[in-house]
Write an enzyme that holds these catalytic residues in place. Sequence first.
Site, PDB file in Angstrom:
ATOM      1  N   SER A 687       0.744  -1.283  -0.067  1.00 54.49           N
ATOM      2  CA  SER A 687       0.108  -0.019   0.099  1.00 54.49           C
ATOM      3  C   SER A 687       0.835   1.319  -0.096  1.00 54.49           C
ATOM      4  O   SER A 687       0.161   2.364  -0.258  1.00 54.49           O
ATOM      5  CB  SER A 687      -0.946  -0.103   1.110  1.00 54.49           C
ATOM      6  OG  SER A 687      -0.311  -0.036   2.459  1.00 54.49           O
ATOM      7  N   LYS A 730      -6.603   4.123   8.412  1.00 53.01           N
ATOM      8  CA  LYS A 730      -5.542   4.995   7.600  1.00 53.01           C
ATOM      9  C   LYS A 730      -6.051   6.524   7.747  1.00 53.01           C
ATOM     10  O   LYS A 730      -5.214   7.153   8.033  1.00 53.01           O
ATOM     11  CB  LYS A 730      -5.275   4.531   6.207  1.00 53.01           C
ATOM     12  CG  LYS A 730      -4.605   3.221   6.371  1.00 53.01           C
ATOM     13  CD  LYS A 730      -4.166   2.757   4.852  1.00 53.01           C
ATOM     14  CE  LYS A 730      -3.321   1.504   4.699  1.00 53.01           C
ATOM     15  NZ  LYS A 730      -3.400   0.978   3.502  1.00 53.01           N
TER      16      LYS A 730
END
Length: 812
Positions: A687, A730
Amino acid sequence: MSSTSNNNKENGANGTIRLPLLALRGVVVLPHMVMHLDVGRERSKNALESAIEGESMVVLTAQKESGVDEPGEEDLHEKGTVARVKQVVKLSEGNLRVLIEGLQRCEINRINYFDPYLESEVAILEEHKNGDRHTEALMRSLLDLFEQLVKNNKNISPDALQTVKEIEDPGKLTDVIASHLNLKKEDRQQLLEVVDPRQRMEKVSEMLHYEMEIMELERTIQNRVRKQMEQNQKEYYLREQMKAIQEELGEKEDKKEEVEEYREKINKAGLPEEVQEKLFKEVRRLEKMPAAAAETVVIRNYLDWVLDLPWSTFTEDRLDLGEVQRILDEDHYGLEKVKTRIVEHLAVRRLTRKIKGPILCLVGPPGVGKTSLGRSIARATGRNFTRITLGGVRDEAEIRGHRRTYVGALPGRIVQGMHQAGSKNPVFLLDEVDKLASDFRGDPAAALLEVLDPEQNYSFSDHFIESSFDLSRVMFITTANTTHNIPRTLLDRMETIHISGYTEEEKLEIARRHLIPKQLEENGLTGENLQISEGSLRETIRQYTREAGVRNLERNLSTVCRKQARRVNDEPGYSLKLTQKNLKKYLGVPRYRYGTVESQDRVGVASGLGWMETGGELIPVEVSLMKGSGKLTLTGKMGNVMQESAQAALSYIRSRCEELGLEPDFFQNLDIHVHVPEGSIPKDGPSAGTAMAVAMVSSLTGAPVSCRAALTGEITLRGRVLHVGGIKEKVLAAHRAGIKKVIIPAENRHDKEEIPSNVLRQLEVVEVEHMDEVLREVLVNFQLPGMESPEKHLPTDVVADDGDYDNAVINH
Ligand code: ADP
């Protein structure tokens, strides 16, 4: 023997001499022996008197039978000893004590029956003097043997050895040695009758050997006897001591009582039949054993454990789901979806009327309330609560227990948990199922599977308890930080509920409603003693914690409360208002900086977003260029997948060099170094792909990266941005760090719904499909051909939103 031969008694015809005869009972006197004799018989006394009148010489000969009082010729041995009377002492009862010295062997030829004593006619037996080597060897070996004997026999004085060593005549040697030996009368007589010194030496040597052997035997026997006696004595002593101790403690009575108590308890415990039987058997064993036997401790321990288990104790379930919802709401702020799913789960269980069905697994970072939710479910359903942690359990025996044969054996954690629960249908929380380990000591996951499987857990077997325990009425709940590490077989049986972490606003509410009241109470304070302003609480969240949950927040609040409690103790009635200004005094220097990691737009640095067990994290990516030969260096403990992402990012840039305004062969003379601090923490996953690409483009083109933006997304070689996990966590992390723009893959669009609306109000979430869009969004003053950058050069010192909240007191 000239002196004897000159005896004034008449000499016989053929060299015989006449001397008074002393018949001895029980003794044989050898030549060279000096000894005392007690004389009582009239005849003997008269013989002595006659001898003293002459030259003090007598003939001594032993009686064959000691019992004969008036011995005749046939009662006496034919060989005797000529001896000198050295001293005569009269004893009290008319007896005489004589000191005599044996002089020479003699043969008695005739006995004359005089009145008042016997007279003998004897011939002196002269010895051969043979001084050859054989005799010499025999003498030496005899001396050696005698020396050994003296060393080992305390009854012979060492002086005797000295005397013997000085003897040169072999005949004399044998006689002197024999006089020191403890010989039987017959043996002595035999020795007396052997005239040849060499033969006598052999005989004496035999006797010495025999004597030594006997002595050796005696010694071993004595040793054995002594050891046996010591052992017996020791045992006797210990037993007596034990008896005394038992009596002192009144244990005999106690034991009877104890055994009865156990029987009663077993009868009352409502045990399954086979368990009951087993326990009775153990009690019988206990009864038979001495109270102090070590085994009794083991049996007692076993009985206590088994009897204390809730074999037939149940609590009544609360059936009202509305009430369940109310209690869950009361204990926890927010978590609406989680609570709804819990209530649904309970509803299904109730309807299907069985416990079978999946087991709840609460998954989320630390401190988000997984454990306390478990406790709350127990309270809401009216069940007891028990909890074990599986973190670091790598041994099957920790789940199933050790067999009783091991010293200090205990039941496994499951049975211990049930013991603690005190009822057969508790809520049983298995914490940290993802931290189970397995190694050569067996697979604890397999044992756990049996615990959780409704088909098997009605008869869970524990090695210590040795009987099966029914776990089918237990409501198991598990917790984990991530599902990755949960063994697949276990995961299949679970219904996972994710708890992702809290926003600042949620943390504020949780602190206000739950943590502060809890800490005040635990520290014995009231709202009067301590008021906490919203500003100070926000600051605590921002500058003293960086976490998805509220564990550290609670810890910091507890620190403040503790310090305040101490103050109130010294100064009753003291009141404190905790504000942004005085917070430092209580919590020390702030640990984290609130705001973006970078406070300026920089070249070659991008903020990636990562997702770990502890929640979302802001991960800065740094790139630096050096003259070189086209090498890509990756540091910061990147995992394989992350390294591949970095390579993919570079390949994408190389394939787009024209559009990016780079020379086609730009890479030939350059080395690129990508570093992800903090270097010692392992990181992996795809990611950070977009973030790495951005940082590389930035350093290659010189365009700064906006410090207000953070990004996440996997990158393909052609620049497409792909779906990643943990968007909510996140974004929350980005929000915590004060980021204003988060770039996420368009494929993650749906995850946006999870993000709390107050967070979305404070930051912009941009969905992208391609790297080109990413560059446009985050690079400052950068323009790809045909694209316009919306990001203008913004003021660089982005300051966190820290308005003055100190007027609002939170716990009022
Ligand atoms: P976990 O098991 O997830 O690591 P805990 O259950 O130990 O976390 O939670 C830590 C503390 O935070 C506990 O005191 C708990 O009561 C509190 N807490 C966490 N989430 C909430 C919430 N939503 N409402 C109230 N208290 C909470």
